[in-house]
Write a protein that holds these residues in place. Structure first.
Motif, PDB file in Angstrom:
ATOM      1  N   THR A  66       0.816  -1.198   0.000  1.00 33.79           N
ATOM      2  CA  THR A  66       0.000   0.000   0.000  1.00 33.79           C
ATOM      3  C   THR A  66       0.859   1.261   0.000  1.00 33.79           C
ATOM      4  N   PRO A  67       0.405   2.313  -0.700  1.00 32.37           N
ATOM      5  CA  PRO A  67       1.157   3.567  -0.737  1.00 32.37           C
ATOM      6  C   PRO A  67       0.856   4.488   0.443  1.00 32.37           C
ATOM      7  N   GLY A  68      -0.035   4.081   1.343  1.00 29.93           N
ATOM      8  CA  GLY A  68      -0.377   4.937   2.471  1.00 29.93           C
ATOM      9  C   GLY A  68      -1.351   4.254   3.408  1.00 29.93           C
ATOM     10  N   LEU A  69      -1.958   5.034   4.271  1.00 31.35           N
ATOM     11  CA  LEU A  69      -2.943   4.549   5.236  1.00 31.35           C
ATOM     12  C   LEU A  69      -4.336   4.640   4.634  1.00 31.35           C
ATOM     13  N   GLY A  70      -5.178   3.675   4.927  1.00 31.10           N
ATOM     14  CA  GLY A  70      -6.551   3.736   4.455  1.00 31.10           C
ATOM     15  C   GLY A  70      -7.187   2.370   4.399  1.00 31.10           C
ATOM     16  N   ARG A  71      -8.334   2.302   3.721  1.00 32.50           N
ATOM     17  CA  ARG A  71      -9.061   1.042   3.524  1.00 32.50           C
ATOM     18  C   ARG A  71      -8.773   0.518   2.127  1.00 32.50           C
ATOM     19  N   VAL A  72      -8.401  -0.745   2.025  1.00 30.02           N
ATOM     20  CA  VAL A  72      -8.127  -1.365   0.731  1.00 30.02           C
ATOM     21  C   VAL A  72      -9.445  -1.773   0.088  1.00 30.02           C
ATOM     22  N   LEU A  73      -9.635  -1.334  -1.149  1.00 32.69           N
ATOM     23  CA  LEU A  73     -10.804  -1.720  -1.932  1.00 32.69           C
ATOM     24  C   LEU A  73     -10.331  -2.494  -3.152  1.00 32.69           C
ATOM     25  N   LEU A  74     -10.891  -3.661  -3.366  1.00 26.59           N
ATOM     26  CA  LEU A  74     -10.525  -4.490  -4.513  1.00 26.59           C
ATOM     27  C   LEU A  74     -11.467  -4.265  -5.693  1.00 26.59           C
ATOM     28  N   THR A  75     -12.514  -3.471  -5.464  1.00 36.12           N
ATOM     29  CA  THR A  75     -13.448  -3.061  -6.511  1.00 36.12           C
ATOM     30  C   THR A  75     -13.681  -1.565  -6.364  1.00 36.12           C
ATOM     31  N   HIS A  76     -14.082  -0.926  -7.439  1.00 38.90           N
ATOM     32  CA  HIS A  76     -14.469   0.479  -7.347  1.00 38.90           C
ATOM     33  C   HIS A  76     -15.810   0.521  -6.630  1.00 38.90           C
ATOM     34  N   PRO A  77     -16.040   1.516  -5.765  1.00 42.42           N
ATOM     35  CA  PRO A  77     -17.305   1.570  -5.021  1.00 42.42           C
ATOM     36  C   PRO A  77     -18.558   1.574  -5.892  1.00 42.42           C
TER      37      PRO A  77
END
Length: 134
Positions: free
Chosen positions: A61-72
């Protein structure tokens, strides 16, 4: 809090150009401040160790956050296990508040495994996928 976690915090401060961070928990009060003249912390902070050979297969990951494997707004996954991934291809999204940041592959290969569940909160540099040679 371990020394490795404190080192990682210092790296995040440097990369995001923040002046400092303060963490308070029961039994812990840590203050890190960045300054050109000095770093106000009771810990000697060193650069992280260079990537090991096995780490080259990991997409991080390039930073902090929530990983999404699909676009919302879409139901299809961006990349599935077993599929070929090109260098620079979008493989995931990192959600930080309302912002969606791209997570791109740093090399060409075949996606061997997804190491993180969609929607999981991750830290900077956390491995989320593993590539095998194409």
């Amino acid at each position: 809090m371990t020394n490795q976690e404190i080192r990682q915090l210092a790296v995040w401060l440097k990369e995001t150009h923040l002046a400092g961070a303060e963490i308070r928990r029961p039994g812990l009060h840590l203050v890190l401040k960045r300054n050109v003249d000095a770093v106000a912390a009771h810990v000697q902070i060193t650069e992280p160790e260079p990537l090991q050979a096995s780490d080259e297969q990991l997409l991080k990951t390039p930073g902090l956050g929530r990983v999404l494997l699909t676009h919302p707004h879409q139901s299809e996954v961006l990349v599935s296990v077993g599929s070929r991934v090109e260098q620079g291809q979008l493989v995931a999204l990192l959600q930080v508040g309302d912002l969606l940041l791209p997570v791109r592959s740093h090399k060409t290969g075949r996606l061997a495994a997804v190491l993180t569940v969609c929607g999981t909160t991750v830290g900077f540099g956390e491995a989320i996928m593993r590539l095998d040679a194409a």
